[in-house]
Design a protein around this motif. Structure first.
Motif, PDB file in Angstrom:
ATOM      1  N   UNK A   1       0.754  -1.473   0.230  1.00  0.00           N
ATOM      2  CA  UNK A   1       0.071  -0.134  -0.213  1.00  0.00           C
ATOM      3  C   UNK A   1       0.756   1.277   0.049  1.00  0.00           C
ATOM      4  N   UNK A   2       1.983   1.048   0.208  1.00  0.00           N
ATOM      5  CA  UNK A   2       2.956   2.374   0.324  1.00  0.00           C
ATOM      6  C   UNK A   2       3.068   3.102  -0.918  1.00  0.00           C
ATOM      7  N   UNK A   3       3.243   2.514  -2.138  1.00  0.00           N
ATOM      8  CA  UNK A   3       3.258   3.112  -3.425  1.00  0.00           C
ATOM      9  C   UNK A   3       1.955   4.111  -3.514  1.00  0.00           C
ATOM     10  N   UNK A   4       0.719   3.613  -3.363  1.00  0.00           N
ATOM     11  CA  UNK A   4      -0.483   4.336  -3.357  1.00  0.00           C
ATOM     12  C   UNK A   4      -0.516   5.245  -2.327  1.00  0.00           C
ATOM     13  N   UNK A   5      -0.120   5.073  -1.196  1.00  0.00           N
ATOM     14  CA  UNK A   5       0.109   6.091  -0.230  1.00  0.00           C
ATOM     15  C   UNK A   5       0.844   7.273  -0.450  1.00  0.00           C
ATOM     16  N   UNK A   6       1.945   6.989  -1.161  1.00  0.00           N
ATOM     17  CA  UNK A   6       3.033   7.929  -1.770  1.00  0.00           C
ATOM     18  C   UNK A   6       2.600   8.912  -2.738  1.00  0.00           C
ATOM     19  N   UNK A   7       1.665   8.102  -3.515  1.00  0.00           N
ATOM     20  CA  UNK A   7       1.180   9.016  -4.701  1.00  0.00           C
ATOM     21  C   UNK A   7      -0.021  10.053  -3.971  1.00  0.00           C
ATOM     22  N   UNK A   8      -0.756   9.309  -3.034  1.00  0.00           N
ATOM     23  CA  UNK A   8      -1.586  10.372  -2.328  1.00  0.00           C
ATOM     24  C   UNK A   8      -1.292  11.424  -2.026  1.00  0.00           C
TER      25      UNK A   8
ATOM     26  N   UNK B   1       8.676   6.743  -5.766  1.00  0.00           N
ATOM     27  CA  UNK B   1       8.396   5.221  -5.380  1.00  0.00           C
ATOM     28  C   UNK B   1       9.545   4.436  -5.228  1.00  0.00           C
ATOM     29  N   UNK B   2      10.387   4.477  -6.124  1.00  0.00           N
ATOM     30  CA  UNK B   2      11.697   3.581  -5.904  1.00  0.00           C
ATOM     31  C   UNK B   2      12.548   4.036  -4.660  1.00  0.00           C
ATOM     32  N   UNK B   3      12.223   4.987  -3.869  1.00  0.00           N
ATOM     33  CA  UNK B   3      12.743   5.135  -2.758  1.00  0.00           C
ATOM     34  C   UNK B   3      12.173   4.813  -1.511  1.00  0.00           C
ATOM     35  N   UNK B   4      11.176   4.043  -1.681  1.00  0.00           N
ATOM     36  CA  UNK B   4      10.180   3.470  -0.430  1.00  0.00           C
ATOM     37  C   UNK B   4      10.948   2.318  -0.056  1.00  0.00           C
TER      38      UNK B   4
ATOM     39  N   UNK C   1       5.893   3.157  13.007  1.00  0.00           N
ATOM     40  CA  UNK C   1       4.262   3.075  12.650  1.00  0.00           C
ATOM     41  C   UNK C   1       3.371   4.172  13.358  1.00  0.00           C
ATOM     42  N   UNK C   2       3.766   4.523  14.337  1.00  0.00           N
ATOM     43  CA  UNK C   2       2.829   5.486  15.069  1.00  0.00           C
ATOM     44  C   UNK C   2       3.190   6.972  14.481  1.00  0.00           C
ATOM     45  N   UNK C   3       4.381   7.256  13.837  1.00  0.00           N
ATOM     46  CA  UNK C   3       4.688   8.317  13.305  1.00  0.00           C
ATOM     47  C   UNK C   3       4.134   8.642  11.946  1.00  0.00           C
ATOM     48  N   UNK C   4       3.858   7.597  11.212  1.00  0.00           N
ATOM     49  CA  UNK C   4       3.627   7.899   9.715  1.00  0.00           C
ATOM     50  C   UNK C   4       2.319   8.750   9.661  1.00  0.00           C
ATOM     51  N   UNK C   5       1.329   8.573  10.501  1.00  0.00           N
ATOM     52  CA  UNK C   5      -0.118   9.483  10.273  1.00  0.00           C
ATOM     53  C   UNK C   5       0.153  10.768  10.866  1.00  0.00           C
ATOM     54  N   UNK C   6       1.470  10.984  11.395  1.00  0.00           N
ATOM     55  CA  UNK C   6       1.776  12.497  11.800  1.00  0.00           C
ATOM     56  C   UNK C   6       2.743  12.939  10.865  1.00  0.00           C
ATOM     57  N   UNK C   7       3.680  12.458  10.411  1.00  0.00           N
ATOM     58  CA  UNK C   7       4.309  13.152   9.194  1.00  0.00           C
ATOM     59  C   UNK C   7       3.856  12.817   7.941  1.00  0.00           C
ATOM     60  N   UNK C   8       2.979  13.618   7.699  1.00  0.00           N
ATOM     61  CA  UNK C   8       2.180  13.416   6.254  1.00  0.00           C
ATOM     62  C   UNK C   8       3.093  14.021   5.003  1.00  0.00           C
TER      63      UNK C   8
ATOM     64  N   UNK D   1       5.744  14.696   1.996  1.00  0.00           N
ATOM     65  CA  UNK D   1       6.467  13.354   1.243  1.00  0.00           C
ATOM     66  C   UNK D   1       7.776  13.542   1.932  1.00  0.00           C
ATOM     67  N   UNK D   2       8.390  14.536   2.391  1.00  0.00           N
ATOM     68  CA  UNK D   2       9.829  14.477   3.054  1.00  0.00           C
ATOM     69  C   UNK D   2       9.742  14.028   4.385  1.00  0.00           C
ATOM     70  N   UNK D   3       8.648  14.034   5.083  1.00  0.00           N
ATOM     71  CA  UNK D   3       8.520  13.252   6.320  1.00  0.00           C
ATOM     72  C   UNK D   3       8.369  11.965   6.099  1.00  0.00           C
ATOM     73  N   UNK D   4       7.530  11.477   5.193  1.00  0.00           N
ATOM     74  CA  UNK D   4       7.416  10.052   4.957  1.00  0.00           C
ATOM     75  C   UNK D   4       8.690   9.305   4.541  1.00  0.00           C
ATOM     76  N   UNK D   5       9.618  10.099   3.732  1.00  0.00           N
ATOM     77  CA  UNK D   5      10.901   9.340   3.322  1.00  0.00           C
ATOM     78  C   UNK D   5      11.655   9.392   4.347  1.00  0.00           C
ATOM     79  N   UNK D   6      11.685  10.366   5.243  1.00  0.00           N
ATOM     80  CA  UNK D   6      12.460  10.322   6.434  1.00  0.00           C
ATOM     81  C   UNK D   6      12.271   9.138   7.330  1.00  0.00           C
ATOM     82  N   UNK D   7      10.824   9.009   7.618  1.00  0.00           N
ATOM     83  CA  UNK D   7      10.480   7.672   8.340  1.00  0.00           C
ATOM     84  C   UNK D   7      10.724   6.387   7.452  1.00  0.00           C
TER      85      UNK D   7
END
Length: 394
Positions: free
Chosen positions: A37-44, A51-54, A93-100, A102-108
């Motif tokens: 689901x992460x490719x779709x989430x990153x697109x969202x 996507x290659x960085x996931x 996992x608890x921080x993904x909903x907080x850091x929304x 693109x930069x925050x996601x990639x950092x996580x």
């Protein structure tokens, strides 16, 4: 324990070993449930081109952390290192909903890589501690069963949660599963004799502590074969969608269920016939699986490729680990296993980056994305055949 391990018939599948298998299941389900689901989430959230960085960022951190996890596994013990790896999953996992962003996601994703950089290293060392060398492959296969079940159930659960609830619910369930892994580990007994208390000096890594020379051959094969994992993790979710399979976790379920069934016998077969001969066969199957995926034009054909790929990795994973342990000194088990896993992370990371670059969100490029790891696996097969022939002539 050492006197017990001199006996090949010593029973290694104890209650403690079972607890570790359950912990592996929860840990594996925790981070694997996100993957489809992460490719779709990153697109969202606006990061479709990344996507290659996931997977690449995740494996980069895992690779960087391996020398530390290997040293700590051999000094402070197996259990503390496993606990730390699972705790990272809880926090991220608890921080993904907080850091929304693109930069925050990639950092996580980068930080999340600490989890697989630590827990599998210590888990494999624990498995080698509790079994006679003549049954090492069998033990590695058994230890991986919980992990494989988690990798099978996790993606389907993750897709279900996203389809019927939300991405945030998926992240929270992931954290809950990882927390269960931590709780179980507090009931697992340490197997490292004279484990030291953690000190900051243990984080100082000398050049000689980064890689164990005994692991060169297993590491090279691991690197070549793991390019395919990076490709599958990055491309398979979109490939499933392209072929009309909207629960992206089903591909991973077929792959991991096939992997699970073969693990029951893979390690035992390698104990009997040797690591390299068994790896030759499993690598050939991987080549065939990648070719089938590259040519797939239907869901059925894709799932056949997924099953063959799962059979290949169900053999490769425990046999490569057992081969690495066979070649190293007992005092360097953590270091040698970490060395092999460094190659694993490099292979997965480069596979993710290159497949993302080749695919580039164009369906016509799927064939080339899957054929690239097939070529690398063919090279690995040729190397294994050469080494096996040299050994036979020696």
């Amino acid at each position: 324990m050492e006197s017990q391990l001199m006996n090949p018939n010593h029973r290694f599948f104890t209650f403690q070993f079972g607890l570790l298998c359950v912990s592996n299941f929860l840990f594996s389900a925790s981070f694997n449930m996100m993957i489809p689901e992460l490719p779709g989430y990153l697109t969202k959230i606006g990061g479709a081109e990344y996507k290659g960085l996931i997977i690449a960022l995740f494996t980069l951190m895992a690779g960087i952390s391996r020398p530390f996890s290997g040293k700590l596994t051999d000094t402070i013990g197996r259990v503390p290192v496993m606990v730390f790896g699972s705790l990272v999953c809880v926090i991220c996992s608890l921080l993904y909903p907080v850091l929304t962003s693109v930069a925050g996601f990639l950092l996580l994703r980068f930080v999340h890589g600490f989890s697989t950089g630590f827990k599998p290293t210590a888990t494999a060392a624990y498995g080698a501690d509790v079994v006679h060398e003549s049954r090492r492959g069998e033990a590695m296969g058994a230890l991986a069963i919980g992990y494989t079940i988690g990798a099978s159930a996790g993606p389907m659960l993750g897709s279900y949660l996203v389809n019927y609830f939300s991405y945030d619910i998926m992240f929270y369930v992931s954290a809950f599963l990882a927390l269960g892994s931590v709780i179980i580990l507090y009931n697992v007994k340490e197997t490292l004799p004279n484990a030291a208390r953690f000190k900051a000096m243990h984080l100082k890594i000398d050049r000689t502590e980064i890689f164990d020379a005994s692991a060169i051959r297993p590491a090279l094969i691991t690197l070549l074969l793991c390019f395919s994992i990076g490709t599958v993790l990055t491309v398979a979710p979109d490939f499933s969608e392209h072929l009309g399979l909207h629960n992206k976790g089903i591909f991973f379920a077929f792959f991991t269920v096939a992997s699970l069934f073969i693990r029951f016998v893979a390690g035992k077969i390698s104990d009997k016939y040797g690591r390299v001969p068994v790896l030759i066969g499993s690598t050939a199957v991987l080549v065939i699986a990648m070719i089938i995926l590259s040519l797939s034009h239907s869901v059925t054909m894709m799932l056949v490729g997924a099953v063959l790929y799962g059979l290949s990795w169900g053999i490769n994973s425990p046999v490569l680990t057992a081969w690495t342990v066979d070649l190293c000194e007992p005092v360097n088990r953590g270091k040698a296993i970490a060395s092999m896993y460094i190659a694993l992370e490099v292979g997965i990371g480069t596979g993710a980056l290159f497949s993302g670059w080749i695919y580039h969100n164009e369906s016509t490029q799927f064939i080339y994305a899957f054929l690239t790891p097939a070529i690398l696996a063919l090279i690995a097969c040729a190397l294994l055949i050469r080494w096996n022939n040299k050994r036979a002539l020696a």
